[in-house]
Design an enzyme around this catalytic site. Structure first.
Site, PDB file in Angstrom:
ATOM      1  CB  ILE A 207      86.757  44.730 108.771  1.00 32.26           C
ATOM      2  CG1 ILE A 207      86.388  46.213 108.786  1.00 32.26           C
ATOM      3  CG2 ILE A 207      85.911  43.934 109.747  1.00 32.26           C
ATOM      4  CD1 ILE A 207      84.966  46.487 108.325  1.00 32.26           C
ATOM      5  CE  LYS A 233      92.122  49.713 111.575  1.00 33.45           C
ATOM      6  NZ  LYS A 233      92.052  50.287 110.208  1.00 33.45           N
ATOM      7  CD  GLU A 236      95.915  53.649 105.959  1.00 31.22           C
ATOM      8  OE1 GLU A 236      96.334  52.482 106.110  1.00 31.22           O
ATOM      9  OE2 GLU A 236      96.655  54.609 105.758  1.00 31.22           O
ATOM     10  CB  THR A 287      98.924  35.254 107.393  1.00 28.50           C
ATOM     11  OG1 THR A 287      97.811  34.592 106.777  1.00 28.50           O
ATOM     12  CG2 THR A 287      99.629  34.287 108.325  1.00 28.50           C
ATOM     13  CD  GLU A 307      88.629  35.307 106.594  1.00 25.86           C
ATOM     14  OE1 GLU A 307      89.656  34.824 106.060  1.00 25.86           O
ATOM     15  OE2 GLU A 307      87.933  36.175 106.071  1.00 25.86           O
ATOM     16  CB  CYS A 341      90.655  35.829 102.345  1.00 25.67           C
ATOM     17  SG  CYS A 341      88.917  35.819 102.738  1.00 25.67           S
ATOM     18  CD  GLN A 388      96.869  44.309  97.529  1.00 22.77           C
ATOM     19  OE1 GLN A 388      97.320  44.709  98.613  1.00 22.77           O
ATOM     20  NE2 GLN A 388      96.993  43.054  97.145  1.00 22.77           N
ATOM     21  CD  GLU A 438      95.932  36.351 100.813  1.00 17.73           C
ATOM     22  OE1 GLU A 438      96.585  36.874 101.736  1.00 17.73           O
ATOM     23  OE2 GLU A 438      94.734  36.067 100.910  1.00 17.73           O
TER      24      GLU A 438
END
Ligand code: NDP
Length: 528
Positions: A207, A233, A236, A287, A307, A341, A388, A438
């Site tokens: 996830i 899992k 991180e 993706t 997903e 998402c 990010q 994205e």
């Protein structure tokens, strides 16, 4: 980097049709909650309540003193917290402080977890009556509800999302998933009438960091209801609420090994994917990683649901209730800092109303409060990680370089932590990276269209197909457009609404398989 950050100057906002109470600008000022003065002190054609800078919200931070978590976590295997190796720090993205240290599971640890899940499947879980299985799942949901406040605060500290979102969305929806699937555990023959069902066995679940506890619930609840055992899992950067969930799993006396949680980075995920004892992989994430997993499983018997990413089109027609649509745009792209998402990250606006929409959006954005995620008045919290934030900045710079015009909200940002101003681009063309890729941050790309067929063509012109929104006053138009869009989830005159009973998933490079509802149950079963 050049960008437009000038205040609103004389926006050409047209009046609504003037019908009292229609929520448009034709309403008397007292009926509207607009409060922002334009940067130049000019109100243009917009009649607003004149609060300006006269008052602000007092700080309303949640206290975090009572939230208990360990300073070090290994893994959760066979119903026990076990030691680990190769620890890495877990950062609070709003303060950059280290919250805890978490171990990295290598292939040997993953093997222990899979062996434990297999043994729990053979010895306990597959032998337990479906009704008893349902009771355990129900208890997990209830225990999450009982500790909802603690979960919400911990989620906010670890993820950076505003407390009002973790409190009102993430944690309630996580609990709701367990309660919903608890109900199906002993009704599989009614869920799939006339068919024989069988659990798949051991599910490996990987996830992401954007909805840590909610994603864990979306994965674990249907898997257990269908009779599988799991190795999960967490991402991180956000394992802390999963570790708290492990405490609950112990408290409700779930048979040891039915749920195992291993910590680590991408290599740990890969070890789960490649383990020969796994029967099914359920993955949510990018993706790119989804494609790696699909390639790796191509030569195996393991079943797979993916997903993946999205670049959702939020389409506003000229006949839409515009004030309502603006709320949908704000929710669509700035909810959870845009780390969603199914975010409505491409706004498609009918050309005749684009000036009005942009002016209203700027005005609404001026009231968004960015800052301490633990403050109950905060609308937009911290970006989940430095990495990010860097990715968002790179894509935003690419947008400016390619000729799009950036508008950033004028809010102040905290001195520490990973923050990004809510922003949008105009002058965007389909070929720009910001229209295709994205961004996964609070950055909207605005494109225009003239006709419904052009709206459909533009919305579908994406490698993704996860979500879409349609804003129009005409029900028939809404259904017609929805039928022509290639997106797994389509909202009409609303956005980002979720329910455990409603299936969620994508087309094209947004993945395959559905989570939620009966569809979500089916992907953990062999149905014959
Ligand atoms: P990833 O796809 O890399 O991560 C998702 C999960 O997969 C994490 O648990 C990750 O571990 C794990 N993982 C990474 N590599 C592998 C691998 N080779 N095999 C198995 N598991 C693996 O997403 P990121 O977190 O790196 O985010 C990158 C981009 O992905 C974002 O900018 C966003 O665009 C998109 N994304 C989309 C999401 C969605 O819901 N659709 C969710 C999250 C991200 P680890 O935590 O260590 O990376």
């Amino acid at each position: 980097m050049s960008h437009e950050r000038d205040p609103l100057t004389n926006p050409k906002i047209e009046s609504g049709d003037g019908a009292p109470g229609d929520g448009t600008l034709g309403d008397p000022p007292s009926d509207r909650a607009t409060s922002q003065m334009h940067g130049d002190g000019h109100y243009g054609d917009v009649r607003s309540l004149l609060f300006g800078d006269l008052w602000d919200y007092a700080p309303a931070p949640e206290t975090a003193d009572h939230v208990q978590f360990q300073s070090r976590y290994g893994h959760f295997i066979g119903g026990e917290f076990v030691e680990g190796e190769n620890f890495f720090p877990i950062i609070n993205p709003a303060t950059e402080e280290v919250l805890a240290e978490v171990a990295t599971a290598d292939a040997a640890v993953v093997d222990r977890a899979v062996t434990s899940a297999r043994s729990a499947y053979d010895k306990y879980w597959s032998k337990l009556s479906a009704g008893e299985r349902g009771k355990f799942i129900y208890h997990i949901g209830r225990a999450i509800q009982e500790k909802a406040r603690e979960f919400a605060i911990l989620e906010t500290m670890n993820n950076g999302k505003p407390i009002k979102e973790s409190r009102d969305v993430d944690i309630p929806l996580a609990a709701a998933h367990f309660l919903y699937y608890a109900g199906w555990a002993d009704k599989l023959e009614y869920a799939f009438p006339g068919a024989a069902t069988r659990p798949l066995g051991v599910a490996g679940q990987i996830i992401p960091w954007n909805f840590p506890l909610m994603m864990a619930a979306w994965k674990i609840a249907p898997a257990l209801a269908a009779g599988n055992t799991v190795v999960l899992k967490p991402a991180e950067t956000t394992p802390l609420t999963a570790m708290k969930l492990a405490e609950i799993i112990r408290e409700v006396d779930l048979p040891p090994g039915v749920v195992n949680i291993v910590n680590g980075a991408g290599a740990t995920g890969a070890a789960i994917v490649e383990h020969g004892g796994i029967d099914k992989i359920a993955f949510t994430g990018s993706t790119e990683v989804g494609k790696i997993i699909q390639r790796s499983l191509a030569r195996t018997r393991k079943s797979l649901t993916l997903e993946l990413g999205g670049k959702g089109a939020n389409i506003i027609f000229e006949d839409a209730p515009l004030d309502q649509a603006i709320e949908g745009v704000i929710n669509g792209i700035y909810f959870n800092q845009g780390h969603v998402c199914c975010a409505g990250s491409r706004l498609l606006v009918q050309e005749s109303v684009v000036d009005t929409v942009v002016a209203k959006l700027k005005q609404r954005m001026a009231s968004l409060r960015v800052g301490d995620p633990l403050d109950k008045n905060t609308d937009i919290g911290a970006i989940n990680s430095f990495d990010q934030l860097t990715r968002i900045k790179e894509l935003v710079a690419a947008g400016v370089d390619e000729g799009a015009v950036l508008y950033e909200s004028e809010c102040d940002l905290p001195d520490r932590g990973f923050f990004f101003r809510p922003s949008f681009f105009t002058n965007v063309s389909q070929s720009h990276r910001i229209a295709r890729e994205e961004i996964f941050g609070p950055v909207l790309s605005i494109l225009t269209f003239r006709t419904p067929s052009e709206a459909i063509e533009r919305a579908n012109n994406s490698r993704y197909g996860l979500s879409a929104g349609i804003w129009t006053d005409k029900g028939s138009k809404l259904f017609k457009i929805a039928g022509a869009l290639r997106a797994g989830v389509i909202w009409g005159n609303t956005f980002n609404k979720f329910d455990p009973g409603s299936p969620f998933g994508g087309y094209k490079e947004s993945g395959f398989g559905r989570e939620g509802g009966l569809h979500g149950l089916r992907s953990y079963l062999e149905v014959r």
